[in-house]
Design a protein around this motif. Structure first.
Motif, short mmCIF file in Angstrom:
data_model
loop_
_atom_site.label_atom_id
_atom_site.label_comp_id
_atom_site.label_asym_id
_atom_site.label_seq_id
_atom_site.Cartn_x
_atom_site.Cartn_y
_atom_site.Cartn_z
N ARG B 121 0.83 -1.16 -0.10
CA ARG B 121 0.09 -0.12 0.17
C ARG B 121 0.65 1.21 0.08
O ARG B 121 0.09 2.38 -0.16
N LEU B 122 2.18 1.22 0.34
CA LEU B 122 2.97 2.34 0.42
C LEU B 122 3.29 2.70 -1.30
O LEU B 122 3.22 3.73 -1.60
N GLU B 123 3.26 1.57 -1.99
CA GLU B 123 3.68 1.76 -3.57
C GLU B 123 2.24 2.76 -3.88
O GLU B 123 2.25 3.29 -5.00
N GLU B 124 1.15 2.03 -3.51
CA GLU B 124 -0.06 2.52 -3.82
C GLU B 124 -0.06 4.09 -3.72
O GLU B 124 -0.55 4.92 -4.38
N ALA B 125 0.15 4.28 -2.43
CA ALA B 125 0.40 5.88 -1.76
C ALA B 125 1.30 6.54 -2.86
O ALA B 125 0.99 7.77 -3.14
N ALA B 126 2.41 5.86 -3.08
CA ALA B 126 3.39 6.69 -4.14
C ALA B 126 2.66 6.86 -5.46
O ALA B 126 2.89 8.04 -5.70
N VAL B 134 8.28 2.77 -12.30
CA VAL B 134 9.77 2.74 -11.93
C VAL B 134 10.03 3.56 -10.86
O VAL B 134 10.78 3.07 -9.73
N ALA B 135 9.53 4.73 -10.78
CA ALA B 135 9.69 5.74 -9.70
C ALA B 135 9.30 4.93 -8.29
O ALA B 135 9.92 5.16 -7.29
N ARG B 136 8.25 4.35 -8.45
CA ARG B 136 7.48 3.93 -7.16
C ARG B 136 8.61 2.84 -6.68
O ARG B 136 8.83 2.69 -5.50
N PHE B 137 9.10 2.05 -7.51
CA PHE B 137 10.29 1.05 -6.93
C PHE B 137 11.37 1.68 -6.65
O PHE B 137 11.96 1.18 -5.54
N LEU B 142 12.77 0.08 -3.23
CA LEU B 142 14.14 -0.45 -3.27
C LEU B 142 15.01 0.05 -1.87
O LEU B 142 15.62 -0.79 -1.41
N PRO B 143 14.64 1.32 -1.49
CA PRO B 143 15.15 1.79 -0.38
C PRO B 143 14.84 0.81 1.18
O PRO B 143 15.63 0.32 1.91
#
Lengths: 366, 230
Positions: B121-126, B134-137, B142-143
């Motif tokens: 859901r953090l990727e969803e938020a992004a 790609v930026a989400r990753f 990635l971090p």
């Protein structure tokens, strides 16, 4: 900004079928859990895809299932404030709120410095989300969504995960955001208090269908709304101007139908407040009562009666330009022979307006 | 403890083979781990099986299959030699390939666990903040999985340092060319009276292994502090 939404989705026995429009300001979708409110805003954001539907903002079509057209989430420019904040745990507050900035070409309507000031984030900028309180986290989440320069902000019960005092801490920030940024907000909640304080427009949702919709103060004062809002929470929303603070701690507030005397009002003279008066705290008398302890006795006219389930009757009263909702027993309604156009007196107990039901309006853009 | 030239050569070769094996396979391991953890696609089960098969196959079998495929007469091996001039069989490059393949499932598992621990859901938020996939990753996932990547790299390195069966089958045991530490120990143990030499290499292996663990502990503490997880 005008958004048009038309969505249908079937999950087993549950069928979501809604169509509505929203404009500027705050529109709230109010309903119990499981009524489909979060699903609706997830579909608007593009996080969930409906079986069929169409979502457009002004001239931009975001979703049109008939044309198999759907704009990707990251291209919709719709901010989303999640119930649990969802801050990036590895980034400081400053880097969290700047996250959206690098992906947008349109500069935000509100510069970062104003957002930081508006939401009181100055002292938090170098902290990590893990070191923030729940209320602080939600304020950061608000700033982060706002700084991605969205055309619309979706808020999914942003206060639901907070306890009472934390809610009271964040609510004024939400009011400030509403009044000072001009970004339209679609606010999902199951709390009448929040909806009454924040929303200008209200959509009542039940089992995936819209039951009623309209301006918040009108809708909450409608007897028909009572079953959807709940007997305990039903009440009307009035705008009141602070006239005077008395030495004994009571304040006089002017409303369109007279003067209310209430305790513990924390606002300056001249300020306009939104107050909510619960239906169960309003009594009806046919004659002007004498020797009653309440100071709030206001002449009113019965507009309509609505009998729901159980022994209660919802009575809407005209009070100046406002509508006041009262809840009496069916027996009382019969004995008093309450009927439309009947003149009567509404009695409001001075101590009954809950503190959290009193909202502030700053230089309100209309 | 002074080392003889061929012992030095074995150590240096082992380090070179292991570092190359990890460096080249790590990005692929991250990609595969991410796909297995987050995406649904046809052939996902097959991909998972192919990645994990070296874990359950006898290393000799893996080595022999490598020889059949990447040997000078193998389909891929011939193509590599004709187009890139790259020869794998009986060269240190082949040892690196064998080490990479044997370590790959360990790396994928460690990284996959890390990806699964990141709230999707953090990727969803992004995404709602305007970040393309790609930026989400790069900025979110990635971090947050970097400790897992580090753990995977250490595991892969350790596996590469210890890899023996597939390596000796695919690239044999040529001193100075394909003789890694384990192969050298094996070779010494075949010769009467060379137990001291073997023991020196055993101690050397221990030092390298413990050193790797200490360094990775230190690195993972630093990474954890940086991403706010203590």
């Amino acid at each position: 900004m005008k958004m048009r939404v038309d969505l249908t989705q079937t999950y087993g026995d549950f069928k979501l079928d809604v169509a509505f429009e929203t404009g500027p300001g705050v529109t709230a979708i109010f309903g119990p859990s499981g009524s489909g409110k979060t699903t609706i805003i997830k579909m608007i954001a593009g996080l969930v895809h409906p079986d069929e539907g169409r979502v457009s903002m002004d001239e931009t079509v975001l979703l049109d299932s008939s044309k198999r057209q759907s704009v990707a989430v990251h291209k919709r420019r719709i901010g989303y404030v999640f119930q649990d904040g969802r801050l990036f745990p590895h980034l400081s507050v400053a880097r969290n709120i700047r996250f959206g900035g690098r992906f947008t070409k349109t500069p935000g309507a509100t510069p970062e410095s104003s957002v930081v000031e508006l939401l009181g984030l100055g002292p938090l900028m170098h902290r990590l989300p893990g070191d923030l309180s729940g209320g602080e986290r939600q304020r950061v989440a608000l700033a982060r969504a706002l700084l991605s320069s969205p055309r619309l902000l979706l808020m999914d019960e942003p206060l639901a995960a907070l306890d009472g005092p934390r809610k009271d801490e964040v609510l004024p920030y939400l009011e400030a955001l509403r009044d000072e940024t001009g970004v339209p907000i679609l606010y999902v909640s199951h709390s009448v208090d929040e909806v009454a304080r924040l929303a200008e427009h209200l959509i009542l949702l039940r089992d995936g269908k819209i039951m009623l919709s309209g301006p918040t103060h009108e809708l909450l004062s409608k007897p028909e709304a009572l079953p959807f809002v709940g007997v305990r929470d039903a009440g009307s929303v009035l705008h009141a101007t602070v006239v005077k603070h008395d030495a004994d701690g009571l304040s006089q507030l002017s409303i369109s139908g007279g003067t209310l005397v209430l305790p513990g009002i924390d606002a300056d003279v001249g300020e306009t407040l939104v107050i909510r008066i619960l239906a169960q705290d309003v009594l009806i008398s046919l004659e002007e009562p004498k020797g009653l302890s309440s100071r709030n006795i206001l002449p009113a006219i019965v507009m309509s009666l609505h009998k729901g389930h159980g022994p209660g009757v919802a009575v809407s009263l005209r009070l100046g330009e406002d509508t006041l909702l009262a809840r009496v027993t069916a027996r009382a309604a019969q004995e008093l022979q309450l009927r439309p156009e009947l003149s009567c007196y509404a009695i409001v107990k001075a101590t009954t307006v809950p503190r959290s039901s009193i909202g502030h309006i700053r230089n309100k853009p209309i | 403890m002074s080392l003889r030239p061929e012992e030095w050569a074995a150590l240096v070769l082992s380090l070179k083979v292991s570092l190359w094996a990890v460096a080249l396979s790590l990005p692929l391991a991250v990609l595969v781990a991410y796909l297995l953890a987050r995406r649904e696609f046809p052939g996902k089960g097959l991909l998972s099986a192919v990645v994990h098969v070296p874990l359950v196959l006898p290393p000799v079998v893996t080595g022999y299959l490598l020889l059949l495929t990447f040997g000078r007469n193998g389909a891929v091996g011939r193509w590599l030699e004709d187009t890139l001039g790259l020869v794998l069989a009986f060269r240190w490059t082949g040892a690196a390939l064998a080490a990479a393949i044997m370590g790959f499932p360990l790396m994928v598992r460690a990284i996959r666990l890390a990806v699964e621990a990141v709230d999707p859901r953090l990727e969803e938020a992004a995404a709602t903040l305007g970040a393309p996939p790609v930026a989400r990753f790069v900025f979110v996932t990635l971090p947050l999985i970097s400790p897992g990547i580090l753990a995977g790299a250490v595991l892969g390195f350790a596996k590469a340092m210890g890899e023996f069966g597939a390596t000796i089958t695919f690239v044999a045991n040529i001193p100075g060319q394909t003789q890694t530490l384990p192969s050298a120990i094996y070779a010494f143990l075949q010769v009467p009276g060379a137990e001291t030499a073997a023991m020196r290499l055993v101690i050397l292996s221990l030092v390298v292994a413990i050193g790797a663990v200490v360094i990775s502990e230190w690195l993972s503490k630093r990474v954890a502090a940086r991403i706010g997880r203590t």
